[in-house]
Design a protein around this motif. Structure first.
Motif, short mmCIF file in Angstrom:
data_model
loop_
_atom_site.label_atom_id
_atom_site.label_comp_id
_atom_site.label_asym_id
_atom_site.label_seq_id
_atom_site.Cartn_x
_atom_site.Cartn_y
_atom_site.Cartn_z
N ARG A 25 0.96 -1.32 0.11
CA ARG A 25 0.23 -0.04 -0.27
C ARG A 25 0.71 1.40 -0.34
NH1 ARG A 25 -5.48 0.52 0.84
NH2 ARG A 25 -6.91 -0.55 1.37
N SER A 26 1.73 1.44 0.54
CA SER A 26 2.77 2.28 1.24
C SER A 26 3.55 2.64 -0.18
CB SER A 26 3.19 2.49 2.57
OG SER A 26 3.88 1.11 2.83
N CYS A 27 3.61 1.50 -0.98
CA CYS A 27 4.51 2.05 -2.03
C CYS A 27 4.15 2.26 -3.08
CB CYS A 27 5.46 0.47 -2.39
SG CYS A 27 6.14 -0.40 -0.90
N LEU A 81 2.30 9.41 2.04
CA LEU A 81 3.14 9.38 2.66
C LEU A 81 4.05 10.00 2.23
CD1 LEU A 81 4.04 7.52 4.96
CD2 LEU A 81 4.92 5.84 2.96
N HIS A 117 16.23 2.96 8.12
CA HIS A 117 15.44 1.58 7.51
C HIS A 117 13.58 1.31 8.28
CE1 HIS A 117 19.92 0.69 9.81
NE2 HIS A 117 19.80 1.11 8.52
N ILE A 118 13.06 2.16 8.88
CA ILE A 118 11.64 2.42 8.72
C ILE A 118 11.09 2.86 8.36
CG2 ILE A 118 12.39 2.41 11.64
CD1 ILE A 118 11.34 5.09 12.29
N TYR A 119 11.63 3.44 6.98
CA TYR A 119 10.11 3.96 5.92
C TYR A 119 9.48 3.47 5.45
CZ TYR A 119 7.97 7.58 3.30
OH TYR A 119 7.20 8.33 2.49
N PRO A 120 7.70 3.65 5.78
CA PRO A 120 6.78 2.69 5.12
C PRO A 120 6.85 1.76 3.68
CG PRO A 120 6.04 3.56 6.61
CD PRO A 120 7.24 4.64 5.89
N CYS A 121 8.08 3.00 2.39
CA CYS A 121 7.86 2.72 1.26
C CYS A 121 9.20 1.42 0.95
CB CYS A 121 7.31 3.17 0.57
SG CYS A 121 8.03 3.36 -1.28
N ASN A 122 9.24 0.97 1.31
CA ASN A 122 10.74 0.14 0.97
C ASN A 122 11.71 0.52 0.13
OD1 ASN A 122 8.14 -1.25 1.54
ND2 ASN A 122 9.40 -3.22 2.50
#
Lengths: 180, 180
Positions: A25-27, A81, A117-122
């Motif tokens: 979703r966030s990507c 985002l 490391h934690i940003y939701p869009c990999n």
């Protein structure tokens, strides 16, 4: 990603899948996410009729049962985002001290390291991690940090084919406003 | 804050000043900020005529010189900053691993610790720092983190007199959406 899942969305962007094979979703944009999960149908950009005219995103504006104010809102897509996170990051730089202490500098460096490391869009996170490896955060003063972050944002703008922001104006855009 | 500066804004909220005595953009609403900096005039909420009818926020929608797309947009106010940052934080929890490694747990704890120092709205940051001192981040799984963050958000909702969100639904709101 299984072999029968599309590799490209309605926007013409590549569809990003999570490690479990589900679309992320966030990507992805909400439009592409809904397309690839079968919630909307339509023809990809570049096909004979325009994408805009052949699909429809259903409204999900009903209230959550038991709530008077909360609607069934979709989780943020990659664009929302991104916009939200830049709002937070630039505002943070705008409030960073003019003369930060050693601890403040160290925490800001740690912050960007963890953030990558934690940003939701990999894939965005991977790009950012690479960026800070090659362009270490500049944390010695507010102006340094504000300009460094503006440059980092511009690198993303460039990838998206968007005009670069004039970083001499970062302070007006994110700190003082335009009237002063 | 000098003695001739107002202590209350048009919205009826207390005006927050920075250490240098200037009103804080990321701690006040845009309306209150513009009021206290003399960009708009009006009567505070509760006075005989309604605030809405007695003031006007000028549009600053002109393009920045030299740019084709960037407008003279104001820096985020406390509300926009809050909404943006919750978007980022909840999305982050939604992407946190179901079974995080020790390093991932440690980084998430560090993240919230640093976050409580650098969040641009100072009084919000202080509140959050106090909150995590009394309610340590729960980082053992995605669901733990998602619920913990939902509780943290609800504590802010409560302070603002806003309805609490049903944290059993955090996953639908921030990860899966409502169709599944």
């Amino acid at each position: 990603m299984s072999s029968n899942q599309p590799s490209e969305g309605l926007t013409g962007r590549k569809i990003i899948y999570d490690e479990d094979g589900k679309p992320c979703r966030s990507c992805n944009t909400l439009e592409d996410f809904k397309f690839v999960t079968g919630k909307i149908t339509g023809k990809p950009v570049g096909s004979t009729s325009s994408a805009k005219s052949t699909h429809h995103i259903p409204k999900t504006s009903k209230l959550i049962p038991g709530s008077k104010i909360y609607e069934k809102q979709d989780p943020p897509d990659v664009n929302e985002l991104g916009k939200s996170t830049w709002n937070f990051l630039h505002s943070m730089a705008a409030k960073y001290p003019v003369n930060p202490s050693s601890q403040q500098k160290s925490e800001m460096n740690q912050f960007f390291n963890i953030f990558s490391h934690i940003y939701p869009c990999n894939w965005c996170a991977d790009d950012f991690e690479k960026y800070i490896r090659e362009n270490a955060p500049r944390v010695n003063s507010r102006d340094e940090l504000g300009r460094w972050l503006c440059d980092a944002h511009n690198q993303v703008n460039e990838k998206l084919g968007k005009e670069k922001f004039n970083c001499n104006l970062w302070d007006k855009r994110w700190r003082t406003g335009w009237d002063e």
